[in-house]
Design an enzyme around this catalytic site. Structure first.
Site, short mmCIF file in Angstrom:
data_model
loop_
_atom_site.label_atom_id
_atom_site.label_comp_id
_atom_site.label_asym_id
_atom_site.label_seq_id
_atom_site.Cartn_x
_atom_site.Cartn_y
_atom_site.Cartn_z
CG HIS A 136 -2.64 -2.43 3.97
ND1 HIS A 136 -2.18 -1.55 3.01
CD2 HIS A 136 -3.98 -2.32 3.98
CE1 HIS A 136 -3.22 -0.95 2.48
NE2 HIS A 136 -4.31 -1.39 3.04
CD GLU A 173 -7.11 2.35 -5.36
OE1 GLU A 173 -6.09 2.86 -4.86
OE2 GLU A 173 -7.86 1.58 -4.71
CB THR A 197 -1.42 -4.52 9.25
OG1 THR A 197 -1.39 -3.70 8.09
CG2 THR A 197 -1.84 -3.70 10.46
NE ARG A 209 15.57 -0.32 -2.77
CZ ARG A 209 16.40 -0.21 -1.73
NH1 ARG A 209 16.44 0.93 -1.05
NH2 ARG A 209 17.20 -1.19 -1.38
CG LEU A 256 2.83 -0.89 -1.95
CD1 LEU A 256 2.69 -2.36 -2.34
CD2 LEU A 256 1.55 -0.38 -1.31
CD1 TRP A 299 -2.23 6.35 -0.97
CD2 TRP A 299 -1.20 5.91 0.96
NE1 TRP A 299 -3.20 6.11 -0.04
CE2 TRP A 299 -2.60 5.84 1.17
CE3 TRP A 299 -0.36 5.65 2.04
CZ2 TRP A 299 -3.16 5.52 2.41
CZ3 TRP A 299 -0.92 5.34 3.27
CH2 TRP A 299 -2.30 5.29 3.44
C1 DLZ Z 1 -4.15 2.06 2.51
C2 DLZ Z 1 -2.76 2.21 2.00
C3 DLZ Z 1 -1.65 2.06 2.86
C4 DLZ Z 1 -1.81 1.72 4.31
N1 DLZ Z 1 -0.42 2.22 2.43
C5 DLZ Z 1 -0.19 2.53 1.13
C6 DLZ Z 1 1.13 2.72 0.64
O1 DLZ Z 1 2.14 2.63 1.36
N2 DLZ Z 1 1.26 3.00 -0.68
C7 DLZ Z 1 0.20 3.13 -1.54
O2 DLZ Z 1 0.40 3.38 -2.73
N3 DLZ Z 1 -1.07 2.96 -1.08
C8 DLZ Z 1 -1.29 2.69 0.22
N4 DLZ Z 1 -2.57 2.54 0.68
C9 DLZ Z 1 -3.70 2.81 -0.23
C10 DLZ Z 1 -4.15 1.60 -1.08
O3 DLZ Z 1 -3.20 1.32 -2.09
C11 DLZ Z 1 -5.52 1.86 -1.74
O4 DLZ Z 1 -5.48 3.10 -2.40
C12 DLZ Z 1 -6.66 1.87 -0.74
O5 DLZ Z 1 -6.69 0.70 0.00
C13 DLZ Z 1 -8.03 2.03 -1.49
O6 DLZ Z 1 -8.25 0.93 -2.36
#
Ligand code: DLZ
Length: 164
Positions: A95, A63, A93, A134, A88, A27
């Site tokens: 999350h 993961e 939300t 960063r 992240l 991501w």
């Molecule tokens: C689902 C999700 C979201 C919304 N945002 C991020 C993010 O900003 N950074 C990241 O590394 N992963 C994100 N994920 C994916 C989750 O980490 C994960 O891969 C899924 O929920 C499947 O387990």
């Protein structure tokens, strides 16, 4: 001049006999790519040989703990330190909070389980701009991946010394 052990810079460490694993989420690809490159460049600067840097990707930050454990076993438990890298970015939300909490605790638990240092390379940012700064992608930014590379070599060296 920092005092050894108290300041930000302790001393330089020699990574030439170390094998380091990097596990990264996919991501926020641009930021992740800069962080991974920054970590690898620092590892090499500190003497880690290219063939002793092993990289594996996982879908997202959630993961990272299991992916990091998987790489450790896949490499026959021969890694001296692992760096887990993810980014992240806070959405609307909860999350972000749940994943950040789960990953921090997961990685802390993992290093205690496998008895090998696991470097916390998770950026927890409120905005995309913070993540870019960063990862060294902005003019005045700083690439935290480089710091994680230094931390991996330092911790691996100290732990190797303590075990022997
Ligand atoms: C689902 C999700 C979201 C919304 N945002 C991020 C993010 O900003 N950074 C990241 O590394 N992963 C994100 N994920 C994916 C989750 O980490 C994960 O891969 C899924 O929920 C499947 O387990």
């Amino acid at each position: 001049m920092p005092i050894s052990g108290l300041g930000k810079v302790d001393k330089t460490y020699d990574g030439s006999n170390l094998k380091i694993g990097i596990v990264h989420a996919r991501w926020n690809a641009e930021v992740i790519s800069a962080l991974v490159d920054g970590a690898i460049a620092r590892l090499k600067d500190m003497g880690v040989k290219e063939e002793n840097i092993v990289v594996m990707s996982v879908p997202g930050s959630f993961e990272l703990p299991f992916g990091t454990k998987t790489l450790f076993y896949q490499e026959g438990k021969k890694l001296d330190a692992l760096i887990s890298i993810g980014t992240l970015i806070k959405g609307e939300t909860m999350h972000f909070e749940y994943i950040a909490d789960a990953v921090s605790h997961g990685l802390m638990r993992l290093q205690e389980e496998i008895h090998v240092p696991v470097i916390f390379g998770l950026l927890t940012c409120l905005t995309e701009e913070q993540a870019q700064a960063r990862s060294g992608l902005t003019k005045d930014g700083h690439n935290h991946g480089a710091d994680w590379g230094s931390a991996a070599v330092e911790m691996a060296t100290k732990w190797k010394g303590a075990r022997n």
